[in-house]
Design a protein around this motif. Structure first.
Motif, PDB file in Angstrom:
ATOM      1  N   VAL A 296       0.130   5.513   4.550  1.00  0.00           N
ATOM      2  CA  VAL A 296       0.143   6.751   5.345  1.00  0.00           C
ATOM      3  C   VAL A 296       0.729   7.892   4.523  1.00  0.00           C
ATOM      4  CG1 VAL A 296       1.162   7.910   7.351  1.00  0.00           C
ATOM      5  CG2 VAL A 296       0.202   5.623   7.584  1.00  0.00           C
ATOM      6  N   GLY A 297       1.822   7.604   3.779  1.00  0.00           N
ATOM      7  CA  GLY A 297       2.423   8.637   2.943  1.00  0.00           C
ATOM      8  C   GLY A 297       1.482   9.124   1.859  1.00  0.00           C
ATOM      9  N   LEU A 298       0.723   8.195   1.238  1.00  0.00           N
ATOM     10  CA  LEU A 298      -0.242   8.583   0.213  1.00  0.00           C
ATOM     11  C   LEU A 298      -1.357   9.457   0.805  1.00  0.00           C
ATOM     12  CD1 LEU A 298      -0.597   5.165  -1.680  1.00  0.00           C
ATOM     13  CD2 LEU A 298       0.516   7.230  -2.544  1.00  0.00           C
ATOM     14  N   ILE A 299      -1.863   9.047   1.968  1.00  0.00           N
ATOM     15  CA  ILE A 299      -2.928   9.837   2.607  1.00  0.00           C
ATOM     16  C   ILE A 299      -2.398  11.199   3.023  1.00  0.00           C
ATOM     17  CG2 ILE A 299      -4.518   9.935   4.563  1.00  0.00           C
ATOM     18  CD1 ILE A 299      -4.651   6.898   4.524  1.00  0.00           C
ATOM     19  N   LEU A 300      -1.140  11.241   3.500  1.00  0.00           N
ATOM     20  CA  LEU A 300      -0.560  12.501   3.930  1.00  0.00           C
ATOM     21  C   LEU A 300      -0.486  13.500   2.774  1.00  0.00           C
ATOM     22  CD1 LEU A 300       0.703  14.136   6.195  1.00  0.00           C
ATOM     23  CD2 LEU A 300       2.905  13.086   5.661  1.00  0.00           C
ATOM     24  N   LYS A 301      -0.140  13.025   1.584  1.00  0.00           N
ATOM     25  CA  LYS A 301      -0.139  13.905   0.409  1.00  0.00           C
ATOM     26  C   LYS A 301      -1.550  14.433   0.130  1.00  0.00           C
ATOM     27  CE  LYS A 301       3.805  11.803  -1.985  1.00  0.00           C
ATOM     28  NZ  LYS A 301       4.264  11.064  -3.201  1.00  0.00           N
ATOM     29  N   TYR A 302      -2.537  13.548   0.241  1.00  0.00           N
ATOM     30  CA  TYR A 302      -3.922  13.965   0.011  1.00  0.00           C
ATOM     31  C   TYR A 302      -4.364  14.986   1.064  1.00  0.00           C
ATOM     32  CZ  TYR A 302      -9.001  13.721  -0.363  1.00  0.00           C
ATOM     33  OH  TYR A 302     -10.318  14.047  -0.493  1.00  0.00           O
ATOM     34  N   VAL A 303      -3.998  14.732   2.313  1.00  0.00           N
ATOM     35  CA  VAL A 303      -4.390  15.623   3.411  1.00  0.00           C
ATOM     36  C   VAL A 303      -3.804  17.012   3.204  1.00  0.00           C
ATOM     37  CG1 VAL A 303      -4.004  16.075   5.863  1.00  0.00           C
ATOM     38  CG2 VAL A 303      -4.811  13.841   5.125  1.00  0.00           C
TER      39      VAL A 303
ATOM     40  N   PRO B 118      -3.981  -1.466  -1.202  1.00  0.00           N
ATOM     41  CA  PRO B 118      -4.775  -2.195  -0.200  1.00  0.00           C
ATOM     42  C   PRO B 118      -4.130  -2.268   1.191  1.00  0.00           C
ATOM     43  CG  PRO B 118      -3.630  -3.732  -1.636  1.00  0.00           C
ATOM     44  CD  PRO B 118      -3.285  -2.355  -2.145  1.00  0.00           C
ATOM     45  N   GLN B 119      -2.786  -2.323   1.266  1.00  0.00           N
ATOM     46  CA  GLN B 119      -2.136  -2.550   2.565  1.00  0.00           C
ATOM     47  C   GLN B 119      -2.260  -1.322   3.475  1.00  0.00           C
ATOM     48  OE1 GLN B 119      -0.623  -3.251  -0.343  1.00  0.00           O
ATOM     49  NE2 GLN B 119      -0.489  -5.494  -0.277  1.00  0.00           N
ATOM     50  N   LYS B 120      -2.364  -1.612   4.774  1.00  0.00           N
ATOM     51  CA  LYS B 120      -2.400  -0.537   5.773  1.00  0.00           C
ATOM     52  C   LYS B 120      -1.018  -0.431   6.407  1.00  0.00           C
ATOM     53  CE  LYS B 120      -7.332  -0.996   6.863  1.00  0.00           C
ATOM     54  NZ  LYS B 120      -7.703   0.309   6.319  1.00  0.00           N
ATOM     55  N   ASP B 121      -0.132   0.291   5.747  1.00  0.00           N
ATOM     56  CA  ASP B 121       1.241   0.432   6.222  1.00  0.00           C
ATOM     57  C   ASP B 121       1.689   1.874   6.031  1.00  0.00           C
ATOM     58  OD1 ASP B 121       1.554   0.625   3.495  1.00  0.00           O
ATOM     59  OD2 ASP B 121       2.476  -1.341   3.249  1.00  0.00           O
ATOM     60  N   THR B 122       2.989   2.111   6.262  1.00  0.00           N
ATOM     61  CA  THR B 122       3.510   3.481   6.179  1.00  0.00           C
ATOM     62  C   THR B 122       3.454   4.036   4.763  1.00  0.00           C
ATOM     63  OG1 THR B 122       5.755   2.580   5.945  1.00  0.00           O
ATOM     64  CG2 THR B 122       5.027   3.163   8.168  1.00  0.00           C
ATOM     65  N   VAL B 123       3.453   3.164   3.763  1.00  0.00           N
ATOM     66  CA  VAL B 123       3.329   3.643   2.382  1.00  0.00           C
ATOM     67  C   VAL B 123       1.953   4.287   2.187  1.00  0.00           C
ATOM     68  CG1 VAL B 123       3.284   2.980  -0.050  1.00  0.00           C
ATOM     69  CG2 VAL B 123       4.939   1.923   1.502  1.00  0.00           C
TER      70      VAL B 123
ATOM     71  N   GLU C 130      -8.177   7.707   9.265  1.00  0.00           N
ATOM     72  CA  GLU C 130      -7.522   6.451   8.865  1.00  0.00           C
ATOM     73  C   GLU C 130      -6.006   6.595   8.969  1.00  0.00           C
ATOM     74  OE1 GLU C 130      -7.385   3.239   5.143  1.00  0.00           O
ATOM     75  OE2 GLU C 130      -8.278   5.226   4.861  1.00  0.00           O
ATOM     76  N   MET C 131      -5.459   7.737   8.546  1.00  0.00           N
ATOM     77  CA  MET C 131      -4.013   7.971   8.623  1.00  0.00           C
ATOM     78  C   MET C 131      -3.532   7.898  10.067  1.00  0.00           C
ATOM     79  SD  MET C 131      -1.793  11.267   7.338  1.00  0.00           S
ATOM     80  CE  MET C 131      -2.228  12.295   8.737  1.00  0.00           C
ATOM     81  N   ILE C 132      -4.290   8.515  11.001  1.00  0.00           N
ATOM     82  CA  ILE C 132      -3.904   8.492  12.411  1.00  0.00           C
ATOM     83  C   ILE C 132      -3.957   7.061  12.946  1.00  0.00           C
ATOM     84  CG2 ILE C 132      -4.584   9.260  14.719  1.00  0.00           C
ATOM     85  CD1 ILE C 132      -5.612  11.841  13.442  1.00  0.00           C
ATOM     86  N   ALA C 133      -5.012   6.313  12.605  1.00  0.00           N
ATOM     87  CA  ALA C 133      -5.166   4.941  13.105  1.00  0.00           C
ATOM     88  C   ALA C 133      -4.032   4.046  12.619  1.00  0.00           C
ATOM     89  CB  ALA C 133      -6.512   4.380  12.669  1.00  0.00           C
ATOM     90  N   ILE C 134      -3.681   4.116  11.336  1.00  0.00           N
ATOM     91  CA  ILE C 134      -2.591   3.287  10.797  1.00  0.00           C
ATOM     92  C   ILE C 134      -1.265   3.676  11.443  1.00  0.00           C
ATOM     93  CG2 ILE C 134      -1.295   2.695   8.723  1.00  0.00           C
ATOM     94  CD1 ILE C 134      -3.845   3.145   7.104  1.00  0.00           C
TER      95      ILE C 134
END
Length: 661
Positions: free
Chosen positions: A50-57, A43-48, A74-78
């Motif tokens: 971002v790391g999860l989204i980066l793997k997906y991207v 749920p949190q919008k933090d660097t963790v 969303e990754m860019i915004a966070i």
């Protein structure tokens, strides 16, 4: 999407990027689903996150998925909110690839510019490698837009950085440089860099890279009609391509095989290979590759007698080209539909498609210029916004330091208020002076960039006009003349009723008109007199053509143009200015006569155009949205010239342009 382009993420991602190139559809889908579930559970919008989204991207960027874009944004915004530079940099780089590979070049280039700004001042090895791949990817975009000068610049920047920080991958920009020189028909340079590319790829031992370079060479051999050599290389590279089973390699292999077989007149086999290539392009969700091979599919189907299939592929080609705004595909569709109807004996419909192709050819040059200007405008807006954010951050930092300094001075400088006031006043004065100097420098840089952008646009426009003029005259002109000869031969061998003979003669008249119109368009796009004899001769021919047409009487006078040669760039630009001015008189002035004078005096070239038309209110020019006046003004500014317009209602208009040489 080209797998080479994923190297943007740097050395730490190299192994993962190479794995992305291998087509493992079912396993990839499961991986994407599991990564998406992990993101949704956090749920949190933090660097963790971002790391999860980066793997997906990283996993999804090469897949046919509509789910990637919202996660990417969303990754860019966070990352921006948390000031997480690594996340912002990776997000910008992926967004550039995502949008440009889907045809939105303006939006993709905006993200690329933001990436370049973010990389400024960082001299770390990782940043330099990522910067090299960003240059490579931007060069690929310029190559698609046929802006070969900018493509060579960015490929060269990529080669220089990779040669220093990652020499094992220097074959990538070398391959791009080879392709650019091939488009420019510079055969010696093509051979030089083609050999460099293959040698550099072989040093890596990477089978995929080596196969890709050989397939590129095969494509060029086919274009040069060296079929035996191309076939030899295809046999050598076939086992490697089939073993690697990479969709993009297979696409190019199938396309090359189909091209060789088509040239060998084995249309049935060629059709099968083109079908296989098209299936790979569909699987990879690459619209550019689909449009490229669809015309070859239709062409081989027509040659092999598969007329229903050919019509279906041509309709698909036209639909996809229009939807993706790919003008070259639309041209090919018109050409193929004309050939299809000609093959079916429907000569009237074939002529209609040929006419559509001719109209499209005439509009492409100006449309390309408008597209590039629109893209440049978007890029400068983004650059300005990023600079504005940077300035605001600097101002906040200055305010924080100023408050801290004042608090300290309040304790230690009680008795020096007067001296402090003087120092602060002097400091403020210096600060204001520095601000003025910085603003002046920024204005100078902006002006220089605008002139550079205008010069690149004008050069690209003239190169494209020259190419289109040659294609029209040598290609379409020859084809229309061939059709006319066939009709004339047919007439002598057929017995026709008077009604059919009359219809036949009307068709011949229409064909003659098409040939004359095609030659007129080709001549206007790049007059031979301008290239061979200079500005004076070209303007003389242009004015005589207008007078002979009977639309208006043009009197002209040229002074000093034959004393010394004017540079090609200036001559072409002045010719276009005069061309646009006279066309405006024809369209809007309702004049009977017009006078043109072009005079060269010392280091100044003056152009005067006067007509006896109805005149107009010159104040409306600033509010006019017309492309014609905008083109004139841009060209005069490019030559650093001045324009003076005098117009009186019902008494005509006078335009004076002075250009320093």
């Amino acid at each position: 999407m080209n797998p080479i382009r994923y190297s943007f993420f740097g050395t730490a991602l190299t192994c993962l990027l190479l794995l992305l190139c291998i087509h493992t559809s079912m396993g990839q889908t499961k991986l994407l689903d599991s990564l998406q579930a992990a993101i949704d559970r956090y749920p949190q919008k933090d660097t963790v996150k971002v790391g999860l989204i980066l793997k997906y991207v990283k996993a999804a960027v090469n897949e046919n998925t509509t789910r990637l874009e919202p996660y990417l944004l969303e990754m860019i915004a966070i990352s921006k909110a948390k000031n997480y530079r690594k996340g912002v940099r990776a997000g910008y780089g992926t967004a550039h690839l995502f949008y440009t590979d889907r045809g939105d070049l303006a939006k993709g280039m905006a993200y690329a510019d933001s990436s370049f700004l973010l990389m400024e001042g960082d001299t770390s090895k990782e940043n330099m490698i990522q910067k090299a791949y960003l240059h490579h990817n931007v060069a690929s975009d310029y190559n698609k837009m046929r802006d070969y000068e900018m493509a060579l610049y960015h490929y060269s920047e990529a080669a220089e950085l990779l040669g220093k920080y990652q020499p094992q991958y220097i074959y990538r920009p070398y391959s791009g440089i080879t392709e650019v020189y091939d488009h420019m028909n510079m055969r010696e340079k093509v051979q030089e860099y083609e050999q460099k590319t293959i040698e550099a790829a072989e040093r890596t031992g990477d089978s995929s890279a080596i196969a890709q370079r050989y397939l590129n060479r095969i494509s060029r051999l086919i274009n040069a009609k060296k079929l035996d050599k191309a076939e030899q290389y295809l046999k050598e590279v076939e086992p490697t391509v089939l073993k690697l089973d990479e969709s993009l390699l297979l696409y190019q292999y199938y396309q090359n095989m189909g091209s060789v077989l088509y040239e060998r007149k084995n249309f049935s086999k060629a059709y099968q290979y083109f079908q296989a290539a098209y299936e790979k392009a569909l699987a990879n969700d690459d619209m550019y590759l689909q449009v490229m091979v669809l015309y070859q599919l239709a062409e081989s189907a027509i040659a092999g007698g598969k007329m229903p299939e050919a019509k279906q592929y041509l309709d698909t080609l036209l639909k996809k080209s229009v939807a993706s705004d790919m003008k070259f595909g639309e041209q090919s569709a018109y050409k193929g539909l004309a050939a299809w109807h000609e093959k079916n004996g429907d000569h009237q419909t074939a002529n209609e498609w040929l006419h559509k192709q001719l109209v499209l050819n005439d509009s492409i040059a100006s449309q390309d210029v408008r597209d590039k200007l629109a893209m440049t405008e978007v890029r400068f807006k983004v650059r300005g916004k990023d600079n504005e954010i940077k300035m605001l951050q600097d101002e906040r930092e200055i305010q924080r330091l100023s408050i801290r300094q004042k608090n300290t001075l309040n304790y230690i400088l009680i008795g020096g208020a007067a001296a402090l006031l003087i120092i602060l006043l002097l400091g403020y004065r210096v600060y204001r002076n520095r601000q003025k100097l910085q603003q002046q420098r920024i204005s100078e840089l902006e002006t220089e960039k605008q002139l550079t952008a205008t010069e690149a646009v004008l050069k690209g426009e003239e190169q494209e006009r020259t190419r289109l003029a040659k294609d029209l005259h040598d290609g379409l002109g020859g084809m229309l003349s061939g059709i006319k000869y066939s009709f004339q031969h047919m007439k002598g061998n057929l017995v026709m009723t008077p009604e059919n003979l009359q219809a036949f003669e009307r068709s011949m008249d229409m064909l003659d008109s098409s040939i004359k119109e095609m030659r007129r368009v080709a001549h206007n796009m790049m007059p031979e007199a301008l290239v061979n004899y200079g500005l004076g001769a070209a303007l003389n021919d242009f004015c005589n053509d207008i007078s002979q047409s009977g639309a208006i009487q043009v009197s002209h006078q040229f002074i000093g143009l034959d004393k010394e040669k004017i540079s090609d760039t200036t001559a072409i630009t002045v010719f276009r200015i005069v061309q646009e001015l006279l066309n405006n008189v024809l369209k809007h002035a309702s004049a009977k006569t017009v006078m043109l004078q072009v005079a060269k005096n010392d280091n100044t070239l003056s152009v005067t155009v006067e007509d006896d038309g109805k005149g107009f209110d010159t104040a409306t020019l600033d509010r006019s949205g017309g492309i014609g006046w905008s083109n004139i003004r841009n060209r005069v500014e490019f030559l650093r010239g001045t324009v003076d317009i005098q117009s009186v209602p019902n008494s005509g208009t006078s335009v004076l342009i002075e250009i320093p040489l």
